[in-house]
Design a protein around this motif. Structure first.
Motif, PDB file in Angstrom:
ATOM      1  N   GLU A 295     109.045 101.481 -58.086  1.00 49.62           N
ATOM      2  CA  GLU A 295     110.291 100.578 -57.194  1.00 49.62           C
ATOM      3  C   GLU A 295     111.498 100.041 -58.234  1.00 49.62           C
ATOM      4  O   GLU A 295     112.386 100.314 -57.286  1.00 49.62           O
ATOM      5  CB  GLU A 295     109.113  99.552 -56.230  1.00 49.62           C
ATOM      6  N   ASP A 296     111.343  99.583 -58.999  1.00 52.60           N
ATOM      7  CA  ASP A 296     112.019  98.595 -59.802  1.00 52.60           C
ATOM      8  C   ASP A 296     113.141  99.591 -60.185  1.00 52.60           C
ATOM      9  O   ASP A 296     114.454 100.231 -60.005  1.00 52.60           O
ATOM     10  CB  ASP A 296     111.823  97.758 -60.922  1.00 52.60           C
ATOM     11  N   LEU A 297     112.477 101.014 -60.499  1.00 58.77           N
ATOM     12  CA  LEU A 297     113.631 102.005 -60.652  1.00 58.77           C
ATOM     13  C   LEU A 297     114.075 102.752 -59.871  1.00 58.77           C
ATOM     14  O   LEU A 297     115.122 103.186 -59.526  1.00 58.77           O
ATOM     15  CB  LEU A 297     112.665 103.226 -62.030  1.00 58.77           C
ATOM     16  N   LEU A 298     113.792 102.925 -58.787  1.00 58.05           N
ATOM     17  CA  LEU A 298     114.126 103.844 -57.389  1.00 58.05           C
ATOM     18  C   LEU A 298     114.944 102.890 -56.800  1.00 58.05           C
ATOM     19  O   LEU A 298     116.226 103.097 -56.029  1.00 58.05           O
ATOM     20  CB  LEU A 298     112.701 103.475 -56.165  1.00 58.05           C
ATOM     21  N   SER A 299     115.145 101.173 -57.215  1.00 55.21           N
ATOM     22  CA  SER A 299     116.212 100.211 -56.331  1.00 55.21           C
ATOM     23  C   SER A 299     117.472 100.702 -57.010  1.00 55.21           C
ATOM     24  O   SER A 299     118.513 100.837 -57.422  1.00 55.21           O
ATOM     25  CB  SER A 299     115.790  99.461 -56.616  1.00 55.21           C
ATOM     26  N   ASP A 300     117.014 101.235 -58.481  1.00 53.61           N
ATOM     27  CA  ASP A 300     118.096 101.376 -59.560  1.00 53.61           C
ATOM     28  C   ASP A 300     119.173 102.546 -58.869  1.00 53.61           C
ATOM     29  O   ASP A 300     120.275 102.734 -58.972  1.00 53.61           O
ATOM     30  CB  ASP A 300     118.171 101.783 -61.097  1.00 53.61           C
TER      31      ASP A 300
ATOM     32  N   TYR B 279     117.324  96.086 -53.627  1.00 56.14           N
ATOM     33  CA  TYR B 279     117.165  94.870 -54.576  1.00 56.14           C
ATOM     34  C   TYR B 279     115.335  95.458 -54.389  1.00 56.14           C
ATOM     35  O   TYR B 279     114.766  95.028 -53.227  1.00 56.14           O
ATOM     36  CB  TYR B 279     117.874  94.054 -55.184  1.00 56.14           C
ATOM     37  N   ILE B 280     114.550  94.472 -55.398  1.00 59.96           N
ATOM     38  CA  ILE B 280     113.359  94.052 -55.572  1.00 59.96           C
ATOM     39  C   ILE B 280     113.456  92.771 -55.307  1.00 59.96           C
ATOM     40  O   ILE B 280     113.691  92.121 -55.872  1.00 59.96           O
ATOM     41  CB  ILE B 280     112.009  94.878 -56.044  1.00 59.96           C
ATOM     42  N   THR B 281     112.554  92.053 -53.920  1.00 62.55           N
ATOM     43  CA  THR B 281     112.477  90.625 -54.332  1.00 62.55           C
ATOM     44  C   THR B 281     111.590  90.096 -55.709  1.00 62.55           C
ATOM     45  O   THR B 281     111.733  89.373 -56.243  1.00 62.55           O
ATOM     46  CB  THR B 281     111.770  89.947 -53.121  1.00 62.55           C
ATOM     47  N   GLY B 282     110.565  91.254 -56.045  1.00 63.21           N
ATOM     48  CA  GLY B 282     109.959  90.760 -57.422  1.00 63.21           C
ATOM     49  C   GLY B 282     108.939  89.579 -57.329  1.00 63.21           C
ATOM     50  O   GLY B 282     108.801  88.580 -58.457  1.00 63.21           O
ATOM     51  N   THR B 283     108.350  89.919 -55.997  1.00 63.85           N
ATOM     52  CA  THR B 283     107.767  88.399 -56.613  1.00 63.85           C
ATOM     53  C   THR B 283     106.217  88.492 -56.547  1.00 63.85           C
ATOM     54  O   THR B 283     105.970  89.795 -57.274  1.00 63.85           O
ATOM     55  CB  THR B 283     107.502  87.585 -54.921  1.00 63.85           C
TER      56      THR B 283
ATOM     57  N   GLU C 124     103.020  88.186 -56.037  1.00 62.87           N
ATOM     58  CA  GLU C 124     102.441  89.015 -54.643  1.00 62.87           C
ATOM     59  C   GLU C 124     103.458  89.980 -54.183  1.00 62.87           C
ATOM     60  O   GLU C 124     104.308  89.522 -54.532  1.00 62.87           O
ATOM     61  CB  GLU C 124     101.526  87.544 -54.029  1.00 62.87           C
ATOM     62  N   ALA C 125     102.473  90.969 -53.291  1.00 61.39           N
ATOM     63  CA  ALA C 125     103.377  92.011 -52.331  1.00 61.39           C
ATOM     64  C   ALA C 125     104.713  91.337 -52.003  1.00 61.39           C
ATOM     65  O   ALA C 125     104.652  90.734 -51.216  1.00 61.39           O
ATOM     66  CB  ALA C 125     102.750  93.084 -51.965  1.00 61.39           C
ATOM     67  N   GLY C 126     105.876  92.123 -52.423  1.00 65.32           N
ATOM     68  CA  GLY C 126     107.109  91.239 -52.504  1.00 65.32           C
ATOM     69  C   GLY C 126     107.901  92.472 -50.673  1.00 65.32           C
ATOM     70  O   GLY C 126     107.505  93.025 -50.286  1.00 65.32           O
ATOM     71  N   LEU C 127     108.972  92.749 -50.936  1.00 67.28           N
ATOM     72  CA  LEU C 127     109.892  93.197 -49.820  1.00 67.28           C
ATOM     73  C   LEU C 127     110.719  94.211 -50.839  1.00 67.28           C
ATOM     74  O   LEU C 127     112.077  93.717 -52.635  1.00 67.28           O
ATOM     75  CB  LEU C 127     111.042  92.892 -49.201  1.00 67.28           C
ATOM     76  N   PHE C 128     111.500  95.861 -51.063  1.00 70.15           N
ATOM     77  CA  PHE C 128     112.470  96.631 -51.595  1.00 70.15           C
ATOM     78  C   PHE C 128     113.495  96.685 -50.414  1.00 70.15           C
ATOM     79  O   PHE C 128     112.818  96.718 -48.542  1.00 70.15           O
ATOM     80  CB  PHE C 128     111.486  97.670 -51.307  1.00 70.15           C
ATOM     81  N   VAL C 129     114.454  96.091 -50.609  1.00 75.00           N
ATOM     82  CA  VAL C 129     115.602  95.358 -49.600  1.00 75.00           C
ATOM     83  C   VAL C 129     116.854  96.331 -49.752  1.00 75.00           C
ATOM     84  O   VAL C 129     117.627  96.225 -50.930  1.00 75.00           O
ATOM     85  CB  VAL C 129     115.606  94.390 -50.007  1.00 75.00           C
ATOM     86  N   ILE C 130     117.513  97.362 -48.445  1.00 77.65           N
ATOM     87  CA  ILE C 130     118.632  97.866 -48.482  1.00 77.65           C
ATOM     88  C   ILE C 130     119.690  96.960 -48.156  1.00 77.65           C
ATOM     89  O   ILE C 130     119.072  96.933 -46.254  1.00 77.65           O
ATOM     90  CB  ILE C 130     118.411  99.583 -48.159  1.00 77.65           C
ATOM     91  N   GLU C 131     120.976  96.585 -48.731  1.00 78.01           N
ATOM     92  CA  GLU C 131     121.805  96.049 -47.985  1.00 78.01           C
ATOM     93  C   GLU C 131     122.693  95.834 -47.844  1.00 78.01           C
ATOM     94  O   GLU C 131     123.180  97.041 -49.296  1.00 78.01           O
ATOM     95  CB  GLU C 131     121.341  93.876 -47.719  1.00 78.01           C
ATOM     96  N   GLY C 132     123.893  96.163 -46.586  1.00 75.86           N
ATOM     97  CA  GLY C 132     125.096  96.628 -46.489  1.00 75.86           C
ATOM     98  C   GLY C 132     125.437  96.469 -45.670  1.00 75.86           C
ATOM     99  O   GLY C 132     125.296  95.521 -44.333  1.00 75.86           O
ATOM    100  N   LYS C 133     127.606  95.856 -46.066  1.00 71.21           N
ATOM    101  CA  LYS C 133     128.221  95.227 -44.852  1.00 71.21           C
ATOM    102  C   LYS C 133     128.519  96.230 -44.658  1.00 71.21           C
ATOM    103  O   LYS C 133     129.350  97.420 -45.188  1.00 71.21           O
ATOM    104  CB  LYS C 133     129.567  94.220 -45.703  1.00 71.21           C
ATOM    105  N   LEU C 134     129.272  96.521 -42.935  1.00 71.96           N
ATOM    106  CA  LEU C 134     129.903  97.851 -42.590  1.00 71.96           C
ATOM    107  C   LEU C 134     131.076  97.876 -42.850  1.00 71.96           C
ATOM    108  O   LEU C 134     132.364  96.589 -42.735  1.00 71.96           O
ATOM    109  CB  LEU C 134     129.585  97.710 -41.121  1.00 71.96           C
ATOM    110  N   GLN C 135     131.944  98.764 -42.754  1.00 73.33           N
ATOM    111  CA  GLN C 135     133.451  99.107 -42.486  1.00 73.33           C
ATOM    112  C   GLN C 135     133.553  98.710 -40.961  1.00 73.33           C
ATOM    113  O   GLN C 135     133.141  98.820 -40.162  1.00 73.33           O
ATOM    114  CB  GLN C 135     133.971 100.835 -42.809  1.00 73.33           C
TER     115      GLN C 135
END
Length: 412
Positions: free
Chosen positions: A260-265, A292-296, A298-309
């Protein structure tokens, strides 16, 4: 290869020492295995409060910062869901000063009404400024509560609300300190111009007499599997609409963490990454986008975030993200692209651990994970990943029933 020596004192303090004669400075890290997940319900923010309190003075050192600065050093700290870390950077000749200060505040922190009230006011003001006044400042209050239903990772590190800190009694704060700030709940990691055997003697001198603590952690439920997609619309005083999509991610020591770390990259590391290239550069749906991943622990989150045009409907933006993810799942990364990414990751790992500061931080972190040897092994873990593994992990991870989607919109 980073050579280090590991010891453990009779009181449980784990000690990691790394000799680096190339630097006139050393870094001393005091790592405590206590974070926001260890707080009691209704008393969130205690771990972060102690990040501040630990600088408020101890029995023999009423001004911690001043003594470090007079010795030509600097210091700081940070808190996350799993741990609290304090570090001191000093000329190597002043090692004893750093050890003495850290030992004194481990055993003799001044938790009295006046300094406690002062630090509570500081923390409450920080909460108001960062969470209530800054745009998107309450993000993790909302997204954490959406993505987690049981696990204490749902609580932001700074606390659920500032009333929890305001209501904290002197007795509760002292109990938290005595329970967690003890040698058997800590890792001391030092890197710099040192001799390990000599330093171990000094560590034993300053820390060996400190008694073990009880370290009783509150019980909490494991997060149940997410079987249905979640969505929330939140409106606030912001100028740009933002989209947040969170997926349940692997725990830090699971093999899937590296995938998941590589997937986020692959999806969001740079301007040439898949989502950035398609949704920011080509389709111009987002003004900025991050993955990014939260990297906690214990099991954490894989996050996709963005600000819209401006002018882009948030439903359109979400659909575009899903379309790009489905395209990626159908056409996984090539072996050539994977090798390039693996080499870049290995480069970042190696060059990210050159300075004593970086090595001391990493050694303390890996030891808290229970595997200090990872400082030398993780690059190999990334090199062993195959394109097929990434394909399967992407198919497992990016499912609509696993997504927690937040629409963060300007007030109408």
């Amino acid at each position: 290869m980073i050579n280090y020596k590991r010891y453990q004192l009779a009181n449980g303090l784990r000690v990691l020492l790394q000799e680096d004669p190339s630097s006139p400075m050393l870094t001393l890290c005091m790592n405590y295995e206590v974070g926001s997940k260890d707080e009691l319900p209704g008393r969130s923010g205690f771990a972060h409060l102690f990040e501040h309190l630990m600088f408020a003075g101890s029995l023999h050192a009423p001004n911690f910062d001043q003594l470090i600065q007079l010795a030509g050093g600097e210091n700081n700290a940070f808190t996350n869901q799993d741990m609290t870390v304090f570090y001191d950077i000093l000329p190597y000749q002043n090692l004893d000063l750093g050890l003495w200060l850290e030992a004194d505040r481990m055993q003799n922190l001044c938790i009295e009404p006046q300094p406690l009230q002062k630090e509570k006011r500081v923390v409450v003001e920080e909460f108001k400024e960062s969470c209530m006044e800054e745009p998107y400042g309450d993000l993790w209050h909302i997204l954490g509560d959406l993505a987690f239903k049981e696990h204490p990772y749902k609580r932001p590190v700074i606390g659920e609300n500032f009333e929890h800190i305001e209501a904290a009694s002197l007795e509760e704060v002292r109990e938290f300190y005595e329970n967690y700030y003890c040698p058997n709940n800590a890792v001391l990691s030092i890197s710099g111009n040192i001799k390990a055997e000599e330093v171990l003697e000094r560590v034993e001198h300053w820390f060996g007499h400190i008694p073990r603590g009880a370290v009783k952690r509150p019980a909490y439920a494991a997060e149940p599997p997410q079987l249905v997609g979640r969505k929330k619309v939140h409106r606030a005083n912001v100028t740009d609409a933002a989209l947040y999509m969170a997926f349940p991610a692997a725990a830090r020591l699971e093999t899937a963490y590296y995938l998941e770390d590589l997937l986020s990259d692959i999806l969001g590391l740079s301007d040439s990454s898949l989502l950035v290239r398609q949704l920011v550069k080509q389709q111009k749906l987002f003004s900025e986008l991050d993955v990014y991943i939260t990297g906690t622990v214990e099991a954490g989150l894989f996050v996709i975030e963005g600000k819209l045009q401006e002018g882009v409907a948030i439903e359109q933006a979400e659909q575009a993200v899903w379309a790009a993810l489905e395209e990626f799942k159908a056409q996984p990364i090539s072996e050539e692209q994977l090798q390039k990414l693996q080499n870049n990751t290995e480069h970042n790992l190696l060059f990210g651990e050159i300075l004593p500061f970086q090595k001391a931080l990493s050694l303390g972190y890996y030891e808290l994970l229970g595997q200090a040897q990872l400082i030398n092994e993780e690059a190999d873990y990334y090199q062993q990943i195959t394109a097929k593994q990434l394909e399967l992990q992407a198919q497992f991870l990016f499912q609509q029933e696993k997504a927690s989607v937040l629409y963060y919109l300007p007030k109408a």
